[in-house]
Design a protein around this motif. Structure first.
Motif, PDB file in Angstrom:
ATOM      1  N   TYR A  73      -6.994   4.868  -8.104  1.00 52.45           N
ATOM      2  CA  TYR A  73      -6.935   6.036  -7.447  1.00 52.45           C
ATOM      3  C   TYR A  73      -8.217   6.149  -6.643  1.00 52.45           C
ATOM      4  CZ  TYR A  73      -3.178   7.234 -10.454  1.00 52.45           C
ATOM      5  OH  TYR A  73      -2.077   7.481 -10.996  1.00 52.45           O
ATOM      6  N   ALA A  74      -8.760   4.993  -6.165  1.00 55.60           N
ATOM      7  CA  ALA A  74      -9.898   5.329  -5.235  1.00 55.60           C
ATOM      8  C   ALA A  74      -9.842   5.974  -3.930  1.00 55.60           C
ATOM      9  CB  ALA A  74     -10.305   3.952  -4.973  1.00 55.60           C
ATOM     10  N   ASN A  75     -10.653   6.536  -3.517  1.00 58.37           N
ATOM     11  CA  ASN A  75     -10.464   7.396  -2.348  1.00 58.37           C
ATOM     12  C   ASN A  75     -10.210   6.552  -1.093  1.00 58.37           C
ATOM     13  OD1 ASN A  75     -11.718   8.931   0.113  1.00 58.37           O
ATOM     14  ND2 ASN A  75     -11.601  10.533  -1.403  1.00 58.37           N
ATOM     15  N   LEU A  76      -9.830   7.085  -0.051  1.00 57.42           N
ATOM     16  CA  LEU A  76      -9.276   6.418   0.974  1.00 57.42           C
ATOM     17  C   LEU A  76     -10.394   5.943   1.880  1.00 57.42           C
ATOM     18  CD1 LEU A  76      -7.352   5.221   3.122  1.00 57.42           C
ATOM     19  CD2 LEU A  76      -7.080   7.616   4.004  1.00 57.42           C
ATOM     20  N   LEU A  77     -11.524   6.864   1.728  1.00 60.41           N
ATOM     21  CA  LEU A  77     -12.707   6.465   2.362  1.00 60.41           C
ATOM     22  C   LEU A  77     -13.500   5.122   2.058  1.00 60.41           C
ATOM     23  CD1 LEU A  77     -14.194  10.058   2.879  1.00 60.41           C
ATOM     24  CD2 LEU A  77     -13.111   8.592   4.563  1.00 60.41           C
ATOM     25  N   VAL A  78     -13.372   5.106   0.748  1.00 63.65           N
ATOM     26  CA  VAL A  78     -13.905   3.823   0.195  1.00 63.65           C
ATOM     27  C   VAL A  78     -13.143   2.631   0.304  1.00 63.65           C
ATOM     28  CG1 VAL A  78     -14.404   2.817  -1.934  1.00 63.65           C
ATOM     29  CG2 VAL A  78     -14.591   5.163  -1.897  1.00 63.65           C
ATOM     30  N   LEU A  79     -11.893   2.668   0.755  1.00 69.44           N
ATOM     31  CA  LEU A  79     -10.942   1.476   1.079  1.00 69.44           C
ATOM     32  C   LEU A  79     -11.023   1.171   2.760  1.00 69.44           C
ATOM     33  CD1 LEU A  79      -8.010   2.461  -1.372  1.00 69.44           C
ATOM     34  CD2 LEU A  79     -10.120   0.821  -1.580  1.00 69.44           C
ATOM     35  N   THR A  80     -11.407   2.170   3.534  1.00 66.79           N
ATOM     36  CA  THR A  80     -11.149   1.953   4.869  1.00 66.79           C
ATOM     37  C   THR A  80     -11.879   0.663   5.404  1.00 66.79           C
ATOM     38  OG1 THR A  80     -11.071   4.482   5.373  1.00 66.79           O
ATOM     39  CG2 THR A  80     -11.829   3.311   7.122  1.00 66.79           C
ATOM     40  N   LEU A 119       0.812  -1.186   0.094  1.00 68.93           N
ATOM     41  CA  LEU A 119       0.026   0.069  -0.160  1.00 68.93           C
ATOM     42  C   LEU A 119       0.964   1.342  -0.020  1.00 68.93           C
ATOM     43  CD1 LEU A 119      -2.841  -1.005   2.366  1.00 68.93           C
ATOM     44  CD2 LEU A 119      -2.979  -0.686  -0.016  1.00 68.93           C
ATOM     45  N   ALA A 120       2.018   1.190   0.805  1.00 70.18           N
ATOM     46  CA  ALA A 120       2.935   2.508   0.850  1.00 70.18           C
ATOM     47  C   ALA A 120       3.297   2.754  -0.570  1.00 70.18           C
ATOM     48  CB  ALA A 120       3.962   2.395   1.827  1.00 70.18           C
ATOM     49  N   VAL A 121       3.883   1.617  -1.344  1.00 75.15           N
ATOM     50  CA  VAL A 121       4.451   1.938  -2.811  1.00 75.15           C
ATOM     51  C   VAL A 121       3.405   2.275  -3.418  1.00 75.15           C
ATOM     52  CG1 VAL A 121       5.308   0.641  -4.681  1.00 75.15           C
ATOM     53  CG2 VAL A 121       6.349   0.172  -2.290  1.00 75.15           C
ATOM     54  N   LEU A 122       2.202   1.681  -3.615  1.00 76.48           N
ATOM     55  CA  LEU A 122       1.008   2.175  -4.442  1.00 76.48           C
ATOM     56  C   LEU A 122       0.828   3.590  -4.302  1.00 76.48           C
ATOM     57  CD1 LEU A 122      -1.237   1.882  -6.262  1.00 76.48           C
ATOM     58  CD2 LEU A 122      -2.511   0.847  -4.332  1.00 76.48           C
ATOM     59  N   TRP A 123       0.466   4.231  -2.833  1.00 84.53           N
ATOM     60  CA  TRP A 123       0.260   5.437  -2.651  1.00 84.53           C
ATOM     61  C   TRP A 123       1.341   6.489  -2.986  1.00 84.53           C
ATOM     62  CZ3 TRP A 123      -3.899   3.082  -2.031  1.00 84.53           C
ATOM     63  CH2 TRP A 123      -5.070   3.862  -1.605  1.00 84.53           C
ATOM     64  N   GLN A 124       2.743   6.082  -2.605  1.00 79.81           N
ATOM     65  CA  GLN A 124       3.783   7.109  -2.802  1.00 79.81           C
ATOM     66  C   GLN A 124       4.559   7.137  -4.330  1.00 79.81           C
ATOM     67  OE1 GLN A 124       5.832   6.364   1.366  1.00 79.81           O
ATOM     68  NE2 GLN A 124       6.397   8.161   0.456  1.00 79.81           N
ATOM     69  N   SER A 125       4.839   5.795  -4.558  1.00 82.33           N
ATOM     70  CA  SER A 125       5.514   5.610  -5.918  1.00 82.33           C
ATOM     71  C   SER A 125       4.598   5.667  -7.090  1.00 82.33           C
ATOM     72  CB  SER A 125       6.571   4.381  -6.000  1.00 82.33           C
ATOM     73  OG  SER A 125       7.334   4.664  -4.951  1.00 82.33           O
ATOM     74  N   GLY A 126       3.258   5.040  -6.892  1.00 80.44           N
ATOM     75  CA  GLY A 126       2.411   4.866  -7.830  1.00 80.44           C
ATOM     76  C   GLY A 126       1.588   6.289  -8.197  1.00 80.44           C
ATOM     77  N   ARG A 127       0.680   6.513  -6.836  1.00 82.74           N
ATOM     78  CA  ARG A 127       0.020   7.545  -6.998  1.00 82.74           C
ATOM     79  C   ARG A 127       0.514   9.077  -6.897  1.00 82.74           C
ATOM     80  NH1 ARG A 127      -5.728   5.525  -4.482  1.00 82.74           N
ATOM     81  NH2 ARG A 127      -5.753   7.862  -3.938  1.00 82.74           N
TER      82      ARG A 127
END
Length: 260
Positions: free
Chosen positions: A145-152, A77-85
């Motif tokens: 790029y789904a919103n964090l609220l959807v994934l919580t 998740l960290a790689v997706l959020w920082q390096s990907g998104r």
């Protein structure tokens, strides 16, 4: 270490040698432990532990679950959020926060769940873990790029399952072990957990570091690689659930014999 030191998805030249040495050392260690036991010397790991099917199978469940539900999910998740998104480190930390909260809550509830569900407590925990991961994977597969609220919610449910899992799993692994060798058995369980965490970390790093296409390893490629890593993590959890169902069936069949 060899899987973590991959370069471009290829293992270093010394990796096969290190794997071979590790296997040789493991075989020598088992021989040494058996020899000590035959001489009435106390072994570090009593090999008789592995005569209990529920002990051996439970260890494998622990390895698979820890491969899925520890460092690996945070890395993916960290790689997706920082390096990907291209988002900040703070955002990457926030996306994994529901997993940590769920794990803490699950650990607090694990004793109650174990008392209520007994032999099915581990299965219940793994169903939550797999269910959360399935929802998370398909949500990000459809919209990276789904919103964090959807994934919580799915992230929280997966964390809840991971927190509930540990105590009932350890209890079920150690349940057939005689008190005289329970200390050694506990050490084996902790070692298996650490092996699982290291395995999951190594494979996750390999997947997120490997270019999934023939083009440049840019943000788009990183997103694909990270989502693939989530699939690997999900498969670990599914394998743990399937193996635990088998373990529960073995326990159920053997318990009447043990009670005689």
């Amino acid at each position: 270490a060899p899987p973590i030191h991959t370069e471009g998805g290829t293992l270093p030249a010394w990796a096969p040698v290190s794997f071979g040495v590790a296997i040789a050392v493991a075989v020598a260690f088992v021989y040494w432990q058996r020899r000590r036991a035959s001489r009435n010397a106390e072994p570090l790991i009593p090999m008789t532990l592995f005569r209990y099917p529920s002990f051996s199978l439970g260890l494998m469940v622990a390895v698979l679950t820890f491969a899925s539900a520890t460092t690996s999910i945070y890395i993916a998740l960290a790689v997706l959020w920082q390096s990907g998104r291209g988002e900040t480190a703070l955002a990457a930390g926030l996306v994994t926060l529901p997993f940590s909260v769920g794990a803490i809550l699950g650990a607090a509830l694990s004793e109650r769940v174990a008392v209520r569900l007994r032999r099915h407590a581990v299965t219940f925990a793994l169903v939550l873990l797999v269910g959360g991961y399935v929802a998370l994977y398909f949500l990000l597969l459809a919209e990276p790029y789904a919103n964090l609220l959807v994934l919580t919610l799915p992230i929280f449910i997966a964390g809840l399952g991971s927190g509930i899992f540990v105590a009932p799993n350890v209890s079920s692994i150690l349940s057939p072990v005689p008190p005289a060798i329970a200390g050694g058995a506990g050490g084996v369980v902790v070692t298996a957990q650490r092996i699982g965490a290291a395995l999951g970390t190594a494979l996750t790093v390999i997947v997120v570091s490997t270019n999934p296409g023939s083009g440049p390893f840019d943000e788009a490629a990183t997103i694909v690689a990270s989502v693939r890593a989530l699939l690997v993590i999900l498969l670990f959890a599914v394998a743990a659930l399937v193996l635990n169902v088998i373990t529960t069936a073995v326990d159920k069949r053997s318990s009447p014999v043990e009670s005689v």
